[in-house]
Design a protein around this motif. Structure first.
Motif, mmCIF file in Angstrom:
data_model
loop_
_atom_site.group_PDB
_atom_site.id
_atom_site.type_symbol
_atom_site.label_atom_id
_atom_site.label_comp_id
_atom_site.label_asym_id
_atom_site.label_seq_id
_atom_site.Cartn_x
_atom_site.Cartn_y
_atom_site.Cartn_z
ATOM 1 N N CYS A 1 -8.491 1.108 -4.648
ATOM 2 C CA CYS A 1 -7.134 0.671 -4.324
ATOM 3 C C CYS A 1 -6.848 -0.665 -5.011
ATOM 4 C CB CYS A 1 -6.975 0.495 -2.815
ATOM 5 S SG CYS A 1 -7.615 1.873 -1.832
ATOM 6 N N GLY A 2 -5.624 -0.838 -5.482
ATOM 7 C CA GLY A 2 -5.267 -2.088 -6.133
ATOM 8 C C GLY A 2 -3.777 -2.183 -6.367
ATOM 9 N N LYS A 3 -3.344 -3.295 -6.935
ATOM 10 C CA LYS A 3 -1.932 -3.504 -7.209
ATOM 11 C C LYS A 3 -1.421 -2.419 -8.148
ATOM 12 C CE LYS A 3 1.339 -7.137 -8.504
ATOM 13 N NZ LYS A 3 1.483 -8.540 -8.959
ATOM 14 N N GLY A 4 -0.291 -1.847 -7.808
ATOM 15 C CA GLY A 4 0.257 -0.755 -8.602
ATOM 16 C C GLY A 4 -0.176 0.609 -8.115
ATOM 17 N N CYS A 5 -1.072 0.627 -7.119
ATOM 18 C CA CYS A 5 -1.518 1.876 -6.499
ATOM 19 C C CYS A 5 -0.841 1.943 -5.131
ATOM 20 C CB CYS A 5 -3.040 1.862 -6.359
ATOM 21 S SG CYS A 5 -3.708 3.179 -5.352
ATOM 22 N N PHE A 6 0.126 2.829 -4.969
ATOM 23 C CA PHE A 6 0.943 2.766 -3.761
ATOM 24 C C PHE A 6 1.315 4.139 -3.216
ATOM 25 C CE2 PHE A 6 3.518 2.438 -7.574
ATOM 26 C CZ PHE A 6 4.492 3.414 -7.395
ATOM 27 N N ALA A 7 0.574 5.175 -3.577
ATOM 28 C CA ALA A 7 0.904 6.516 -3.097
ATOM 29 C C ALA A 7 0.864 6.594 -1.578
ATOM 30 C CB ALA A 7 -0.059 7.535 -3.705
ATOM 31 N N CYS A 8 -0.092 5.882 -0.957
ATOM 32 C CA CYS A 8 -0.213 5.936 0.506
ATOM 33 C C CYS A 8 0.972 5.275 1.202
ATOM 34 C CB CYS A 8 -1.520 5.288 0.955
ATOM 35 S SG CYS A 8 -1.669 3.546 0.550
ATOM 36 N N CYS A 9 1.782 4.534 0.452
ATOM 37 C CA CYS A 9 2.929 3.838 1.044
ATOM 38 C C CYS A 9 4.096 4.769 1.344
ATOM 39 C CB CYS A 9 3.388 2.706 0.124
ATOM 40 S SG CYS A 9 2.125 1.451 -0.168
ATOM 41 N N SER A 10 3.891 6.069 1.126
ATOM 42 C CA SER A 10 4.894 7.056 1.524
ATOM 43 C C SER A 10 4.584 7.656 2.888
ATOM 44 C CB SER A 10 4.978 8.182 0.480
ATOM 45 O OG SER A 10 5.512 7.710 -0.736
ATOM 46 N N ALA A 11 3.489 7.213 3.498
ATOM 47 C CA ALA A 11 3.075 7.771 4.785
ATOM 48 C C ALA A 11 3.957 7.254 5.913
ATOM 49 C CB ALA A 11 1.616 7.430 5.060
ATOM 50 N N TRP A 12 3.941 7.980 7.031
ATOM 51 C CA TRP A 12 4.655 7.597 8.258
ATOM 52 C C TRP A 12 3.732 6.649 9.018
ATOM 53 C CZ3 TRP A 12 9.582 8.459 9.656
ATOM 54 C CH2 TRP A 12 9.951 8.329 10.994
ATOM 55 N N VAL A 13 4.025 5.354 9.016
ATOM 56 C CA VAL A 13 3.142 4.327 9.555
ATOM 57 C C VAL A 13 3.545 3.980 10.986
ATOM 58 C CG1 VAL A 13 2.289 1.975 9.274
ATOM 59 C CG2 VAL A 13 2.731 3.397 7.254
ATOM 60 N N VAL A 14 2.593 4.075 11.904
ATOM 61 C CA VAL A 14 2.842 3.783 13.314
ATOM 62 C C VAL A 14 2.176 2.462 13.691
ATOM 63 C CG1 VAL A 14 2.459 4.569 15.684
ATOM 64 C CG2 VAL A 14 3.050 6.216 13.899
ATOM 65 N N VAL A 15 2.936 1.583 14.362
ATOM 66 C CA VAL A 15 2.433 0.268 14.754
ATOM 67 C C VAL A 15 2.888 -0.049 16.172
ATOM 68 C CG1 VAL A 15 2.571 -0.541 12.369
ATOM 69 C CG2 VAL A 15 4.452 -1.013 13.936
ATOM 70 N N GLY A 16 2.319 -1.118 16.721
ATOM 71 C CA GLY A 16 2.772 -1.652 17.995
ATOM 72 C C GLY A 16 3.827 -2.722 17.780
ATOM 73 N N LEU A 17 4.508 -3.058 18.838
ATOM 74 C CA LEU A 17 5.620 -4.008 18.775
ATOM 75 C C LEU A 17 5.214 -5.354 18.186
ATOM 76 C CD1 LEU A 17 8.578 -4.603 19.509
ATOM 77 C CD2 LEU A 17 7.790 -5.239 21.796
#
Length: 234
Positions: free
Chosen positions: A33-49
């Motif tokens: 993983c590195g800068k310019g690698c962003f395929a995973c940034c299309s995922a549905w990301v779940v977080v807490g408040l």
């Protein structure tokens, strides 16, 4: 943002980074993983408040133009969630559509990398980043599929992602949610961009100040509660 919760988020992020670094060092694994690698940034990301508040605060202070993109994208995601939160294939379908995160720069870097949530920090691989693109792994056939499967180790999973960092991020997030429940009295868990958007809405901010019942009322009114993938508060 509550100062105790801010420190809890910072502490959780630091703990995950240190534990992940120690694991990679012990295994002698070098992530791809590195800068310019962003395929995973299309995922549905779940977080807490608390993590959503922390990230929104950072953008308000230094990157209002990025926050504006979040504000524009948030309502779209919330509307879709209200309609499709019961679909069992919803996160997979969303990822395959390759919807980029509004935090991405035009060059494909995370504009809030230092403040990114635990769910993002836990997604790492040591295999080719090309496998991370939406639909690539399910579409592998023949020799390409055999080559891919031949690279997988017991410490991979799901798919080619590193299992332990993924698991550590989930456990660390759960502890952070428990901390927020103790400090605030409750937490809200939901999709990152939608939750950040809600934090800018007067009705949601007022509800948070008035407690769990008021917060549930607002979320219920927006049809975000429940379902397999809807928001949760408690």
């Amino acid at each position: 943002m509550n100062a105790v919760l801010r420190q809890a988020v910072i502490k959780a992020h630091g703990q995950l980074e240190r534990r992940t670094a120690a694991y990679l060092g012990e295994r002698r694994v070098r992530v791809s993983c590195g800068k310019g690698c962003f395929a995973c940034c299309s995922a549905w990301v779940v977080v807490g408040l608390a993590e959503a508040e922390y990230l929104r605060e950072a953008l308000e202070a230094s990157q209002p133009e990025v926050l504006a993109r979040v504000e524009a994208e948030g309502p779209k995601r919330l509307r879709r969630l209200a309609q499709q939160k019961n679909r069992p294939d919803f996160p997979t379908l969303y990822f395959l559509e390759d919807n980029p995160c509004p935090l991405l720069t035009p060059e494909g870097a995370c504009s809030a990398h230092a403040y990114r949530p635990l769910a993002c920090r836990g997604v790492l691989t040591n295999l080719s980043p090309r496998y991370c693109a939406p639909g690539v792994v399910p579409g592998l056939r023949g020799r390409e599929k055999d080559t891919y499967l031949g690279q997988l180790e017991p410490w991979h999973g799901p798919e080619h992602y590193l299992k332990l960092p993924w698991q550590l991020s989930e456990r660390t997030a759960q502890k952070l949610w428990a901390t927020e429940q103790q400090v605030r009295g409750f937490t809200v868990i939901g999709e990152l961009v939608g939750l950040m958007y809600l934090l800018g809405q007067p009705d949601f901010r007022a509800a948070l100040q008035n407690g769990l019942a008021a917060t549930l009322k607002v979320l219920r009114g927006r049809r975000l509660l429940g379902g397999q993938f809807g928001f949760w508060a408690g």
